[in-house]
Design an enzyme around this catalytic site. Structure first.
Site, PDB file in Angstrom:
ATOM      1  N   ASP A  78       0.805  -1.228   0.000  1.00  0.00           N
ATOM      2  CA  ASP A  78       0.000   0.000   0.000  1.00  0.00           C
ATOM      3  C   ASP A  78       0.835   1.273   0.000  1.00  0.00           C
ATOM      4  O   ASP A  78       0.442   2.281  -0.556  1.00  0.00           O
ATOM      5  CB  ASP A  78      -0.964   0.016   1.190  1.00  0.00           C
ATOM      6  CG  ASP A  78      -0.282   0.391   2.490  1.00  0.00           C
ATOM      7  OD1 ASP A  78       0.596  -0.373   2.936  1.00  0.00           O
ATOM      8  OD2 ASP A  78      -0.610   1.450   3.048  1.00  0.00           O
ATOM      9  N   ASP A  81       6.008   0.409   2.953  1.00  0.00           N
ATOM     10  CA  ASP A  81       6.371  -0.837   3.637  1.00  0.00           C
ATOM     11  C   ASP A  81       6.026  -2.014   2.735  1.00  0.00           C
ATOM     12  O   ASP A  81       5.711  -1.846   1.570  1.00  0.00           O
ATOM     13  CB  ASP A  81       5.660  -0.930   4.992  1.00  0.00           C
ATOM     14  CG  ASP A  81       4.153  -0.743   4.871  1.00  0.00           C
ATOM     15  OD1 ASP A  81       3.606  -0.957   3.772  1.00  0.00           O
ATOM     16  OD2 ASP A  81       3.517  -0.370   5.872  1.00  0.00           O
ATOM     17  N   TYR A 229      -4.295   0.521  10.031  1.00  0.00           N
ATOM     18  CA  TYR A 229      -5.494   0.883   9.282  1.00  0.00           C
ATOM     19  C   TYR A 229      -6.734   0.464  10.065  1.00  0.00           C
ATOM     20  O   TYR A 229      -7.583  -0.282   9.565  1.00  0.00           O
ATOM     21  CB  TYR A 229      -5.482   0.258   7.886  1.00  0.00           C
ATOM     22  CG  TYR A 229      -4.489   0.916   6.961  1.00  0.00           C
ATOM     23  CD1 TYR A 229      -4.777   2.145   6.369  1.00  0.00           C
ATOM     24  CD2 TYR A 229      -3.253   0.336   6.696  1.00  0.00           C
ATOM     25  CE1 TYR A 229      -3.860   2.772   5.531  1.00  0.00           C
ATOM     26  CE2 TYR A 229      -2.334   0.951   5.853  1.00  0.00           C
ATOM     27  CZ  TYR A 229      -2.647   2.169   5.279  1.00  0.00           C
ATOM     28  OH  TYR A 229      -1.740   2.800   4.453  1.00  0.00           O
ATOM     29  N   GLU A 470       5.971   9.782   2.796  1.00  0.00           N
ATOM     30  CA  GLU A 470       5.589   8.430   2.371  1.00  0.00           C
ATOM     31  C   GLU A 470       4.503   8.488   1.300  1.00  0.00           C
ATOM     32  O   GLU A 470       3.493   9.165   1.465  1.00  0.00           O
ATOM     33  CB  GLU A 470       5.093   7.605   3.553  1.00  0.00           C
ATOM     34  CG  GLU A 470       4.842   6.141   3.183  1.00  0.00           C
ATOM     35  CD  GLU A 470       4.559   5.260   4.389  1.00  0.00           C
ATOM     36  OE1 GLU A 470       4.780   4.038   4.293  1.00  0.00           O
ATOM     37  OE2 GLU A 470       4.113   5.785   5.430  1.00  0.00           O
TER      38      GLU A 470
END
Length: 490
Positions: A78, A81, A229, A470
């Site tokens: 996503d 990572d 999340y 990010e």
């Protein structure tokens, strides 16, 4: 008094300067579109295809799902990572599909690549939903993953497969996957009808599972979801969102009835839209259906339009009911990190709704302020242009676009040497020096949109500045649609 006057003058000069920067800088939306789609190739997990263009990436995670006897190879990482979080991945897939549904005709040669990016997601979700009565909700232990700075090709972290089922439900992730499959079925209907039917049938099955066994995946998969999340907003909006897409894809009254019945009791803010909250998206998605005169015999049906209009009024800088803030340079802000996720998703909704308004020959009234469809497009364009470099720093927040863009993004694969250039294994902590160095990333993750600047237009280009540096797939997916719209000369 003098200090205040000086401050006001400085603000005025800054605003004038921003206007000049914006006016002087034109953008190549076609180039930005190409790159925004190419980014998804950098996020691919699994066995990469022969036509892979982001060629510093190689095969990875080829045993995913083996711990539960399933083939879960594929899908997307996503962000920076190496975990496959299915909740935001499904939202990304839904928004990529919606972008193609609305603006595919403007994508030109990029349409084929957009379809490939979409199918990489849908093929994976067909695997995740292949066993009745269960849905794979995530692959990869985030605690294990986040302790390592490691290329996806080298992963030796725990690749735990997290599952939701009838006794441990996960309605939000399951319903979002149903939405993604239903939306994608519309995209593929005239391109691969057999595949479209497979997607739609599976979407219906997964929606029934999500609805019949209600509960949050927060509890069912525990530390797999949280605090990364967590579903803070509840799962009822995802159920309605899934039903709305199934209604659009099938035209079956039962799904529309579900939307109307459940929307009436849905709590939460109607101004939110993102991987966790679908409220504004639902209202705008269904608004063309109920823009027809006979629908206004029902007061509740017309409330979808009212809610969509209120959403617009919550964003416009001149609106008396604005609920967002704007930076001195003009970037929209909402609370929370990775702010450009709001700028891209909300801009996409403004553009989509502007088209619906234009078709219905309507404007939005925010008190005494009247917002025409073209005004919604103008506001969205300021956000897209800001991201591409029309900002006080003159910095493009899309990697690889323009002359000046972030060089040290928080992304493992981008920061570490490619297997093409360094064949040896880089272990869990062997990559720490690459995380800490002030040198630019070794591989350019073309098209990646990062979290973006703070509310004073300041950006620190550092891998350690995670919320700003990010990238994430759900930042790019709605931007694909917005860029296609502007590429089309709108």
């Amino acid at each position: 008094m003098g200090g205040k006057s000086t401050k006001k003058m400085a603000v005025l000069m800054l605003l004038v300067g921003v206007t000049v920067v914006t006016a002087a800088m034109s953008h190549d939306y076609a180039d930005a579109l190409t790159k925004s789609i190419l980014f998804f190739e950098g996020q691919r997990s699994g066995k990469l295809p022969p036509n892979q263009r982001m060629n510093w990436r190689k095969d990875s995670a080829l045993r995913d799902g083996s711990d539960i006897g399933m083939n879960m190879v594929g899908g997307y990482y996503d962000a920076g990572d190496n975990v496959k979080f299915h909740f935001p991945m499904a939202f990304t897939t839904t928004l990529l599909a919606w972008s193609i549904v609305e603006f595919g005709e403007s994508m030109g040669s990029d349409l084929e690549h957009a379809l490939e990016a979409l199918r990489w997601g849908t093929d994976y979700f067909l695997k995740a939903t292949s066993k009745p009565g269960m849905v794979v909700a995530q692959v990869g232990d985030p605690i294990s993953d986040h302790t390592c700075w490691e290329r996806p090709e080298d992963m030796d972290t725990l690749r735990t497969t997290y599952v939701v089922n009838q006794t441990h439900p996960g309605s939000e992730v399951s319903a979002e996957i149903a939405a993604a499959l239903a939306a994608s079925s519309i995209v593929f209907k005239n391109k691969d009808n057999r595949y479209s039917r497979v997607l739609l049938q599976r979407a219906s099955q997964v929606f029934d599972f999500a609805n019949n066994y209600q509960g949050s995946y927060n509890e069912s998969i525990g530390r797999g979801a949280c605090p990364f999340y967590c579903d803070f907003n509840g799962y009822h909006d995802e159920l309605i969102w899934g039903a709305a897409w199934l209604s659009k894809a099938t035209q079956e009254p039962k799904y529309w009835d579900y939307v109307v019945k459940n929307m009436a009791t849905l709590g939460g803010s109607i101004f939110e839209f993102g991987w966790d909250s679908k409220h504004s998206g639902i209202n705008i998605l269904v608004s063309p259906v109920i823009s027809r005169p006979h629908f206004f015999s029902s007061n509740y049906h017309s409330s979808f339009i009212t809610n969509a209009d209120c959403f617009v009024c919550s964003l416009l800088p001149e609106s008396p009911t604005k609920s967002v803030t704007y930076s001195p340079g003009g970037l929209m802000f909402k609370p929370g990190g990775s702010n450009l996720q709001h700028a891209t998703a909300l801009s996409f909704l403004l553009i989509v709704y502007s088209r619906y308004l234009q078709a219905a020959n309507r404007s939005v009234h925010c008190g005494s302020v009247v917002a025409t469809p073209s005004r919604l497009v103008e506001v969205a364009k300021t956000q897209v242009d800001y991201i591409l470099g029309s900002n006080p720093s003159g910095l493009s927040y899309m990697v690889g676009y323009g002359l000046k863009f972030p060089q040290r993004i928080h992304h493992r694969g981008s920061s570490l040497p490619s297997i093409s250039t360094f064949h040896g294994h880089i272990g869990c902590h062997d990559g720490n020096s690459y995380l800490a160095t002030k040198m630019p990333n070794q591989n350019v993750l073309v098209g990646a949109v990062v979290g973006g600047p703070n509310n004073n237009d300041q950006f620190l280009d550092s891998r350690l500045n995670i919320s700003q540096s990010e990238p994430a797939t759900y930042l790019n997916a709605p931007l694909v649609g917005a860029l296609a719209f502007f590429k089309g000369g709108k």
